[in-house]
Every structure is written in C-alpha cells, then in structure tokens.
Scaffold this active site. Sequence first.
Site, PDB file in Angstrom:
ATOM      1  N   HIS A  72       0.815  -1.220   0.000  1.00  0.00           N
ATOM      2  CA  HIS A  72       0.000   0.000   0.000  1.00  0.00           C
ATOM      3  C   HIS A  72       0.853   1.276   0.000  1.00  0.00           C
ATOM      4  O   HIS A  72       0.308   2.373  -0.127  1.00  0.00           O
ATOM      5  CB  HIS A  72      -0.935   0.002   1.212  1.00  0.00           C
ATOM      6  CG  HIS A  72      -2.272   0.624   0.930  1.00  0.00           C
ATOM      7  ND1 HIS A  72      -2.475   1.539  -0.089  1.00  0.00           N
ATOM      8  CD2 HIS A  72      -3.481   0.466   1.528  1.00  0.00           C
ATOM      9  CE1 HIS A  72      -3.742   1.914  -0.095  1.00  0.00           C
ATOM     10  NE2 HIS A  72      -4.370   1.279   0.868  1.00  0.00           N
ATOM     11  N   ASP A 124      -2.464   1.808  -4.659  1.00  0.00           N
ATOM     12  CA  ASP A 124      -3.737   2.143  -4.026  1.00  0.00           C
ATOM     13  C   ASP A 124      -4.788   1.094  -4.362  1.00  0.00           C
ATOM     14  O   ASP A 124      -4.657   0.339  -5.340  1.00  0.00           O
ATOM     15  CB  ASP A 124      -4.218   3.519  -4.483  1.00  0.00           C
ATOM     16  CG  ASP A 124      -3.341   4.646  -3.962  1.00  0.00           C
ATOM     17  OD1 ASP A 124      -2.756   4.473  -2.873  1.00  0.00           O
ATOM     18  OD2 ASP A 124      -3.233   5.683  -4.642  1.00  0.00           O
TER      19      ASP A 124
END
Length: 460
Positions: free
Chosen positions: A434, A438
Amino acid sequence: MATVVMPPLGESVLEGTVGKWLVQEGQRVERDQPVVEILTDKTDSEIPAPASGLVVKLLVNEGDTVPIGARLLEIDESASGAVAAAAPAPAAAAPAAAAPVAAAPAAPAPVAEPASSGEPGRASPAVRKLAREMDVDLGSIEGTGQGGVITREDVLRASTPAAPPARPSAPAIAPPPPAPVAAPAPAAAPRTSPGVLAASGTAPAGLAEALRVLSGQSAFKVPPYQQLPGDKVVPFSRRRRIIADHMVYSKLASPHVVTFAECDLHKTSTLRDKHKDALKKEGVNLTFLAFVTAAVARALREYPVMNSRILEDAYVQHRDVNLGIAVETDEGLVVPVIRKADELRVRGIARAIDEIATKSRDGKLTPDDLAGKTFSISNPGRKGNLVGGAIISQPNVGILRIGEIKKRVVVVENDGQDTIAIHPVMYMALSYDHRVVDGVVANGFLFRVNELLEKGEFEI
C-alpha cells in the site's frame, strides 16, 4: 597459467562464498570439470575449470566470501597429465628445512585421496549441498544407492541423531523476563535486524516498534523451550534461514493489503481442453497456471504500477514483465523467473513453466534463473486449498496467489435468463504494497486478470 575467477552470479549479486573445493592442489583437472561450489543468497553453483591442467594453488579458503572477479584457483596448463609426478615436488624441493621436511612425503597421500573425492563421485550436487546445510560429513556415510551412491535419504538419516543433542543448553539461554521488562528504554534507538532497513535507512514509527519487539526490547517474551522426550529439533538449513529472513523483512517493510476475486474458468477450461492433447504430443503441459500467467502478464502492461519496485524516496516502473513462479522443492521454496512473459503466447509460457520447474526440482537453477522478477505468482500445488494471501516477494509490490480449482454451481445468463450451471471455479488473492499501490489500482488489476480468464480469449 589459467586462473579461475569468481564469475558474475546474477543480477544484484556482488559476492559469493566458497562453499566447498571439489579439487585439491596437485590434482589433475580437465576442462569444464567442476572445481568449486559457490554459495550466494539466491542459489548455489559449481564453477568449471577453464582449461585442463594441474591445480597449482587454491587462493581462498572454504567459507571465504569474495567479490565478483576475485581469483580463486590457478591451473598450470603446461603440466603433464601424471598427478603422481607433480605431487611429490614440494617434498623434493625442501631438503634444507630440516626436521619438518621428514613429514613432507606424507603429503601425496591426502592429495591422491580427494582426486577421486569420494563425495562428489558418490553424490549428486543437490545431495552434497543438502549434506553441507545439514552439517553431515559425506565421507562417513555408506551410500545405499546403486553402486554405493549416497542418496538424499542417507543424508537425512545421518543428520537425525545429531539434532537433539544440539539443544541441551536451551534452558540456560533464556533469561527470566523481569530484567528486560525493567529496562526503561522505549525511546532508545531500536536495534535493527540484518537487512531490515537496508532500503530505507530509517524506521517509521510502526516499523521501529516492530523492531523493538523483535530485538527483545519489549515486555513480551517467548517462553524458553524445554526439550521433551520425542521432540525433534530441526536446525534451519541455509535456504530456510534466507526464506525466514525474507518473509520477516517483507512483513515489516510492506504494509500488506489483500484483495480477493472469484473466477469462473469455464471458457478458459474449454480452450485448454481443445489444445492440451496436441501440445502434450509436443512435450508441452498446458496447465491452468500457464493461462493465469498469461493473464497476469497482459494485465501488468495495462497497470504498470503493479510492475514496480520501491526505492528509498521513489519507485520504479519496470520496462520488462519478468514473472516469478513459486516452485516447491525438497529443499524449500524457490521462485525462478520467466523473462518478458508478456511477449510470449500461452504455449511459450507453458513450456517455460515446465523448464523452470524441472530445473528447480533437479537443483540446476543458476543465479540468473532467480534474478530480476518484477511480480510473482504462487499456486497451491497438487494438494491445494481454497485461497490464501501470500507474502510479497521483495522488492516487488505485488504477488498473486491462486487457489484450488473446484467445480461449483454458478449462475449464468443465457438469452437474458439466469440459469444454473456447473463450472470450474477458482479464487485468487492479490497481496499488494500500500506504500505504492492504491486500492483502485489493485482492484482494477485483479478485475482485469479475472476478466481475461473468464473470457478465455488467449493466443495459444
């Protein structure tokens, strides 16, 4: 005079460790004969002699780690083929050395003994490597294979009795918990386990806290191990230690997120059934993994962020799509690479998967076979399970784990009407980093992989 040097051992490999000399000084060698085993953090390799001749000098010791290009061994190409004529030379040249010279004539005996080197001749490279990792002396084992060859089972049997005695000191190692708990040093700089912060240099708060726990500066303590009758202590092999360190590093460094998809493989299965027999006659095993790999390669072209690696303050989107395919071997998991997979049709991918799997299980992978992956795929093998989230293989930002394929009842639409059918269905889990990826990108990528497999539109 020919010289053996430490060769390039793959991308990002700057040095190698001399694991075992396969020859000795005074021994006759032939061109391309393996002379030394080199260990790296990716794989082990045997380096061949560049020419025939007499081994004059071993320039480094077993266990030494030396850089690429370092000189390892000298071979005299002009020496005669008779080992016996060369071996006694040191004793004849040293009469002025008084008392110690008297022992020199004994030297030829050890030289002649490793020339046959009972071990290499009686055991495959994979078995010798296993013996080294298990700290087993092959010279003390009587081989049970054909012609006295030492097998993997022989090494494992020889290592079993030695394991339990290695742990009696365990209770003494574990100190009582109060002392570390009393240390009021949460704000102190955390100790970093080797390599954990190699890429970033500094630790964010969450990572620093995790490191503080791992380094022992925490209230939590693992209870000391008390060996009980019947327990079997299995020391980490070198490969298992590398895997363990990699997994811990990945979980600490990458904030993992896992997203799932359910994939109806009916159309892909129909396409596979249409071509698998013809390809089998060509020696190509057309598996579902080949179709998944083809779909992932195409989707990575459309979602290039998933084909990235992280630097300290940036990330790189790779030009090439190099897919790592996880393969389980007797010595642990390896991830050989299919290069430029997006340029291959399904037939080429299937052939490449067969080749790397065979090399993996035969212990014939080279460092280059394991270097340069930009994304990884993990499959459940023959004894699979529904689904599972894999740990990202660093320094990639994603890995796809596929589950077992089961026939399930699904709802399909025919002429505007919903009907029930039985189709092969598979679950997929995408683990992504992450820091770079995204949710919108990750979900779009997995949706595209799923779409390609459900449509079954592939060039065979």
